[in-house]
Motif scaffolding. Structure first.
Motif, short mmCIF file in Angstrom:
data_model
loop_
_atom_site.label_atom_id
_atom_site.label_comp_id
_atom_site.label_asym_id
_atom_site.label_seq_id
_atom_site.Cartn_x
_atom_site.Cartn_y
_atom_site.Cartn_z
N GLU A 1 0.84 -1.21 0.00
CA GLU A 1 0.00 0.00 0.00
C GLU A 1 0.87 1.25 0.00
O GLU A 1 0.59 2.22 -0.73
CB GLU A 1 -0.91 -0.01 1.24
N PHE A 2 1.92 1.23 0.81
CA PHE A 2 2.82 2.38 0.87
C PHE A 2 3.49 2.64 -0.48
O PHE A 2 3.52 3.77 -0.97
CB PHE A 2 3.88 2.14 1.95
N CYS A 3 4.01 1.58 -1.10
CA CYS A 3 4.71 1.74 -2.38
C CYS A 3 3.75 2.18 -3.47
O CYS A 3 4.08 3.04 -4.30
CB CYS A 3 5.39 0.43 -2.77
N TYR A 4 2.54 1.60 -3.46
CA TYR A 4 1.55 2.02 -4.46
C TYR A 4 1.22 3.50 -4.30
O TYR A 4 1.11 4.24 -5.29
CB TYR A 4 0.29 1.17 -4.30
N ALA A 5 1.07 3.93 -3.05
CA ALA A 5 0.75 5.34 -2.80
C ALA A 5 1.86 6.26 -3.29
O ALA A 5 1.59 7.34 -3.85
CB ALA A 5 0.49 5.56 -1.31
N GLN A 6 3.12 5.84 -3.10
CA GLN A 6 4.23 6.68 -3.57
C GLN A 6 4.22 6.78 -5.10
O GLN A 6 4.47 7.85 -5.66
CB GLN A 6 5.56 6.09 -3.10
N ILE A 7 3.94 5.66 -5.77
CA ILE A 7 3.93 5.68 -7.23
C ILE A 7 2.75 6.50 -7.75
O ILE A 7 2.89 7.26 -8.72
CB ILE A 7 3.86 4.24 -7.78
N ALA A 8 1.60 6.37 -7.09
CA ALA A 8 0.39 7.02 -7.57
C ALA A 8 0.31 8.49 -7.17
O ALA A 8 -0.58 9.20 -7.64
CB ALA A 8 -0.84 6.28 -7.04
N GLU A 9 1.23 8.94 -6.33
CA GLU A 9 1.21 10.34 -5.90
C GLU A 9 1.38 11.25 -7.11
O GLU A 9 2.29 11.08 -7.91
CB GLU A 9 2.34 10.59 -4.90
N PRO A 10 0.49 12.24 -7.29
CA PRO A 10 0.64 13.17 -8.43
C PRO A 10 2.01 13.83 -8.43
O PRO A 10 2.57 14.14 -7.37
CB PRO A 10 -0.48 14.18 -8.21
N LYS A 11 2.53 14.07 -9.62
CA LYS A 11 3.89 14.58 -9.74
C LYS A 11 4.06 15.92 -9.03
O LYS A 11 5.08 16.17 -8.39
CB LYS A 11 4.25 14.72 -11.22
N GLU A 12 3.06 16.76 -9.12
CA GLU A 12 3.21 18.09 -8.52
C GLU A 12 3.22 18.05 -7.00
O GLU A 12 3.73 18.96 -6.35
CB GLU A 12 2.09 19.02 -9.01
N ARG A 13 2.68 16.97 -6.41
CA ARG A 13 2.67 16.88 -4.95
C ARG A 13 3.73 15.92 -4.43
O ARG A 13 3.87 15.72 -3.23
CB ARG A 13 1.29 16.37 -4.47
N ARG A 14 4.48 15.30 -5.35
CA ARG A 14 5.46 14.30 -4.96
C ARG A 14 6.65 14.95 -4.29
O ARG A 14 7.25 15.88 -4.82
CB ARG A 14 5.90 13.52 -6.19
N VAL A 15 7.02 14.47 -3.09
CA VAL A 15 8.15 15.04 -2.36
C VAL A 15 9.29 14.05 -2.22
O VAL A 15 10.40 14.44 -1.84
CB VAL A 15 7.71 15.52 -0.95
N ILE A 16 9.04 12.78 -2.48
CA ILE A 16 10.13 11.81 -2.33
C ILE A 16 11.08 11.92 -3.50
O ILE A 16 10.72 12.40 -4.58
CB ILE A 16 9.58 10.38 -2.18
N PHE A 17 12.30 11.46 -3.30
CA PHE A 17 13.34 11.59 -4.30
C PHE A 17 13.31 10.40 -5.26
O PHE A 17 12.83 9.31 -4.91
CB PHE A 17 14.70 11.75 -3.65
N GLU A 18 13.82 10.60 -6.47
CA GLU A 18 13.67 9.62 -7.54
C GLU A 18 14.25 8.26 -7.22
O GLU A 18 13.60 7.24 -7.49
CB GLU A 18 14.28 10.18 -8.84
N PRO A 19 15.48 8.15 -6.67
CA PRO A 19 16.00 6.80 -6.36
C PRO A 19 15.08 6.00 -5.45
O PRO A 19 14.95 4.78 -5.61
CB PRO A 19 17.34 7.08 -5.69
N PHE A 20 14.42 6.69 -4.50
CA PHE A 20 13.50 5.96 -3.62
C PHE A 20 12.26 5.51 -4.38
O PHE A 20 11.74 4.41 -4.17
CB PHE A 20 13.09 6.85 -2.44
N LEU A 21 11.79 6.34 -5.28
CA LEU A 21 10.64 5.98 -6.09
C LEU A 21 10.97 4.77 -6.98
O LEU A 21 10.11 3.91 -7.22
CB LEU A 21 10.22 7.17 -6.95
#
Length: 1007
Positions: free
Chosen positions: A319-339
């Motif tokens: 659920e956590f990973c899906y949420a990170q992937i589905a997070e809209p780009k403009e609201r995404r705060v995590i860094f690319e390697p983690f994604l």
């Protein structure tokens, strides 16, 4: 001589000298230290230098001492016969002293000490170093943060070493260490996690951000390092301390305990990462920690899939990973390697074989579930979880997000493209799915299609439809503006191309081509390159749909793209052309009209390309065109030959590109056949260079050079002096090794068929040298490659070859007579070669078998030689193996040799009469000779894949074996035998024949 404490100062001085910049001082010191490595006491001296507190300011010398110590352990810790090395009396002292030095303040020296201890542990634990882990556990009780950090540093290195040992006993030892240390390490990690979170919280609140003392900063730094080392230790224990539950179907308890905490730590650290804008060092640690935790979750899921599928583990992490992937780009705060790590995790879960239930049934009457049934039960439980977490609605949403968000080119991508189109194209092709976000997203996208094609194919088709409606193709002369709609269309094209196999039945490619794609490539605006490149790439992906009347328009379109002003577009067109030409539906006649323009564009592109990969791709396409067109390439050979010299010259030092030139030449020679000499001006210098064992690129080019040599001779209509002069290179090749034996033998046979006596007189010594090197020194396969060459030499030059090959032929006699360990086929084939010598040059064969050197060699091999020659020894040994010969030609050769044997004035002939006649009558039946004596069994042309068919046919026709009719020849020799031995003796021998054999002989001898 052993080193003692008195040598400490000397060793220390050598270490200091080895650190100097001056070569005159450094190199002698390094040589002396290297010479001391195998002397007893050397490691003890080094350890004293490392431990000396007086030298703490001389950290470089101490570090170098630890490096030499580590090297000595690698080489001399185990007992070696050629060196005294490290004695058993010295080892306990070294082990004890190393454990005392764990609390090393210098980081570089501490790392080397950890490596030292781990190397020794690999050799000595548990037999000679049982106190290792109890001592480490005792030191972990210390309140000193530095001490515990260093212990975990050592422990991590030890576990890294021990985890690579694969014997069952070693794995049991590792499991015992895990049971002993796991709980303690886990609680230590949890405590450190709580302390780090509290420290970060305090810093964020600003209560201590400006007032941290030096000791507090040092403690926080060491705690973070210890936390990371604890995490590494836990990872190794989780992955290697428990057997994979995919094999054992036994729950790994710690997975359920630690993974939720890992996830919670990730969530907490990500929260603080976005707030640590001023503390860059701490932010870097947080990012590294999050990546490490996510990597461990991926690895644990892959290693222990059933334990990970627990309701407390898989649902929250997924659920956590899906949420990170589905997070809209403009609201995404995590860094690319983690994604990327999150994407990899979701893909790993979707593709996990353990989560796919086995369809096998259950045995009737069986009460205890089998392992496979248990796996099936666990797989169904995991499948139910996935159906809830990744239901159809979520899958559709995820697919759309991947295409609309992750497949879209970013401004950074476009800048990179504009800066260097060639490099951009190759980077897109070569990037691994674990390195960049877009390839990783594409990998997840394809994983979704593997199991949900029917659900997702309509989704992608709808995205394509919407993209086409939102951004219609621009008119040929219109300006193109890079808009989100255009980038979305490029992403949709990418999605359709990547999943071409799964979308094969969902898209009408012909309508798509005529309605949109063909219009995209007509617009030549610089910004239009985005869609032109993608369309060029798409055509190569959808080759299976490009048939019949679509081929020519698409050939024409790709040629236009091949002449595009953007190199990335050109390379994409090159890729698609290669796929189309290499396709099963490629027909040469359809492509012939495009060949001149295609070659010209490829040659122009080759001149302008800068990247090595681009040149390789272009030239591979040229070679493919030559290969597929075959003889129809002839009208364009002049253009190709005018281009190749410049490519060869420009590729100096780039052996891979030069190999492509060699491969292209091979294809040209095959296509040209007898007309191949028109290539010789270019070919011969390249052949001279590529077959030279002394040229710098010999390691990379020799194999292809030898293959080119073989192809050249195979297609040569006549022998030319330049090819004749090249033969010494072949001798040099064979003097090195037998790696190219098969090809070399084919080359020699081609020389024989082309040059015959002239070749033998020019290079007979070289041929004899090669054969002498090979015969008797290779196994069955090598001998079966070599014997046809000896046979061809005797066949083409029966007068000159036998005397030249006397040494080789003597080896063959020894092999037949005394080679008991040789396979029957080799002995029979060697005998067939000698039989040809006997048939075509009986005088030489008699001389060969009567030589004293042969008798001596036979005696040395344990064979008793009678007073007369070894002739009958050879024939008796060979006749036992004749049945191993399967070809008609060799069996007829055998029969002819036996017929000639009948004409010898030797009394032993009559004793062997029945065996000789038996073989001859058998061959007569096989060859189906008619009553006129014409050998109807040999009317087919001999197929020799070495030289041209014409030369092979000439040699076949000229073979005296084919000219002799066996039945009359046998009758003649029987009459000669009767005359030599007298009618009475001959008739007595004939009377001893089996009645059926005598009847067969009489029937075959009837006129």
């Amino acid at each position: 001589m052993a080193l003692t404490s008195e040598d400490l100062s000397t060793v220390y001085s050598l270490l200091q000298s080895a650190l100097r910049q001056d070569d005159a001082i450094r190199k002698p010191a390094e040589a002396t230290l290297a010479a001391c490595e195998n002397r007893p006491g050397f490691c003890s001296c080094l350890l004293e230098i490392i431990a000396s507190r007086d030298l703490e300011h001389q950290s470089d010398a101490r570090w170098l001492a630890s490096v030499y110590f580590k090297n000595s352990i690698n080489r001399y810790w185990r007992i070696r016969r050629d060196s005294l090395g490290i004695s058993d009396a010295e080892k306990p002292h070294l082990r004890r002293k190393l454990l005392e030095l764990i609390r090393e303040e210098n980081n570089q020296v501490a790392v080397q000490l950890a490596l030292l201890i781990s190397k020794i542990a690999r050799f000595d634990y548990p037999r000679e170093w049982q106190e290792l882990f109890p001592t480490l556990l005792q030191k972990l009780q210390s309140p000193d943060v530095l001490m515990t950090q260093r212990v975990y540093l050592v422990l991590n290195q030890i576990l890294k070493e021990l985890s690579t040992k694969r014997l069952a006993a070693d794995q049991r030892n590792f499991a015992e260490i895990t049971l002993q240390y796991f709980d303690y390490t886990w609680h230590h990690w949890c405590a450190d996690t709580q302390g780090i979170i509290q420290g970060l919280s305090s810093i964020i609140r600003g209560t201590e951000s400006d007032h941290l003392s030096t000791d507090q900063e040092q403690t926080l730094r060491l705690t973070c390092e210890r936390w990371m080392l604890c995490l590494k230790v836990l990872r190794r224990m989780l992955l290697h301390g428990f057997q994979s539950d995919a094999k054992s179907v036994q729950e790994v308890g710690p997975v359920k305990e630690v993974c939720p905490k890992f996830l919670h730590a990730v969530q907490s650290l990500l929260h603080y990462r976005s707030l640590l804008t001023q503390a860059l060092v701490l932010q870097e640690f947080v990012e590294k920690a999050c990546l490490r935790l996510m990597k461990i979750l991926v690895e644990v899921q892959s290693t222990h899939p059933y334990s990970f599928s627990n309701l407390a583990v898989l649902p929250p992490v997924l659920e956590f990973c899906y949420a990170q992937i589905a997070e809209p780009k403009e609201r995404r705060v995590i860094f690319e390697p983690f994604l990327i790590k999150c994407t990899i995790f979701v893909r790993s879960v979707i593709q996990c074989v353990a989560y796919r239930p086995n369809k096998a049934g259950r045995v009737v009457g069986q009460t205890t579930p089998t392992m496979e049934e248990t796996k099936g039960t666990l797989a169904r439980q995991a499948e139910e979880i996935l159906l809830v977490l990744l239901g159809n609605q979520r899958l559709v949403l995820l697919c759309g997000i991947l295409v609309r968000s992750y497949f879209v080119l970013t401004p950074a991508d476009l800048d990179e493209w504009a800066l260097d189109p060639e490099a951009f194209h190759h980077e897109q092709d070569l990037i691994q799915c674990k390195e960049k976000l877009r390839p990783c997203a594409e990998s997840l996208y394809l994983a979704l299609f593997e199991s949900h094609r029917e659900l997702l194919a309509p989704v992608v088709v709808e995205i394509l439809k919407q993209a086409l409606e939102g951004c219609p193709p621009a008119a040929p002369g219109a300006d193109v503006i890079i808009t989100p709609a255009l980038l979305l269309k490029e992403a949709a094209y990418n999605a359709v191309g990547a999943a071409n196999y799964d979308l094969h039945d969902y898209i009408d490619f012909k309508s798509w081509w005529e309605g949109a794609l063909v219009h995209e490539i007509r617009n030549q605006h610089p910004n239009g390159r985005i869609l032109r490149r993608k369309v060029a790439w798409l055509l190569g992906k959808w080759v299976s749909k490009i048939k019949d009347d679509m081929r020519k328009p698409i050939y024409s379109a790709l040629l236009r793209l091949l002449g595009d002003s953007d190199m990335a577009v050109q390379l994409a067109a090159c890729y698609s052309l290669q796929n189309l030409i290499d396709d099963v539906h490629f027909y040469e006649d359809e492509f012939l009209e495009f060949v001149p323009a295609c070659l010209e564009l490829l040659f122009q592109f080759m001149r302008s390309a800068q990247e090595f990969d681009s040149k390789l791709q272009i030239f591979h396409l040229v070679s493919l065109i030559i290969d597929r067109l075959g003889e129809k390439i002839a009208p364009y050979v002049g253009k190709i030959l005018s281009f190749l010299p410049q490519v060869w010259q420009d590729s100096e030092g780039q052996s891979l590109l030069q190999i492509q030139v060699i491969l292209a030449l091979q294809q040209l020679l095959i296509a040209l056949g007898p007309q191949s000499p028109i290539c010789y001006d270019l070919l011969l210098p390249i052949l001279q260079y590529s077959t030279d064992v002394n040229q710098p690129d010999e390691l990379n080019m020799l194999e292809d050079g030898v293959q080119l040599w073989q192809t050249t001779l195979r297609n040569a209509p006549i022998m030319v002096p330049q090819l004749m002069d090249l033969f010494p290179h072949l001798v040099a090749v064979m003097e090195r090794n037998f790696e190219h034996l098969s090809t070399v033998m084919k080359i020699i046979e081609s020389y024989i068929l082309l040059g015959k006596v002239e070749f033998l007189r020019s290079h007979g010594a070289g041929v004899a040298k090669i054969l002498d090197i090979v015969v008797g020194n290779v196994k069955e396969k090598g001998m079966m490659c070599t014997l046809p060459v000896v046979d061809a030499l005797v066949q083409c030059c029966p007068g000159d070859a036998p005397s030249l090959l006397a040494g080789v032929l003597q080896k063959l006699v020894l092999l037949v007579v005394s080679g008991r360990e040789e396979p029957d086929l080799v002995r029979a084939s060697a005998g067939a070669v000698l039989a040809r010598v006997f048939v075509q040059n009986s005088a030489f064969f008699a001389q060969l078998t009567s030589q004293p050197s042969l008798s001596l060699a036979l005696q040395q091999s344990g064979v008793a030689v009678p007073d007369q020659s070894a002739l009958f020894l050879f024939f008796d040994a060979w006749l036992d193996k004749v049945d191993s010969l399967t070809t008609l030609l060799k069996r007829k050769l055998c029969a002819l040799a036996l017929c000639i044997l009948l004409a010898l004035r030797e009394p032993q002939i009559l004793d062997r009469l029945e065996q000789i006649i038996s073989i001859c009558t058998s061959v007569l039946h096989e060859t189906e000779e008619d009553k006129n004596g014409v050998a109807s069994g040999y009317v087919t042309v001999k197929t020799v894949p070495i030289c041209s068919k014409e030369k092979s046919c000439e040699v076949y026709i000229a073979d005296p074996i084919n000219k002799v009719a066996l039945a009359p020849f046998l009758k003649e020799k029987l009459q000669t035998c009767a005359a030599l031995h007298g009618e009475a003796a001959f008739n007595a021998a004939m009377s001893r024949l089996h009645p059926s054999l005598l009847l067969q002989l009489q029937q075959l001898m009837q006129p």
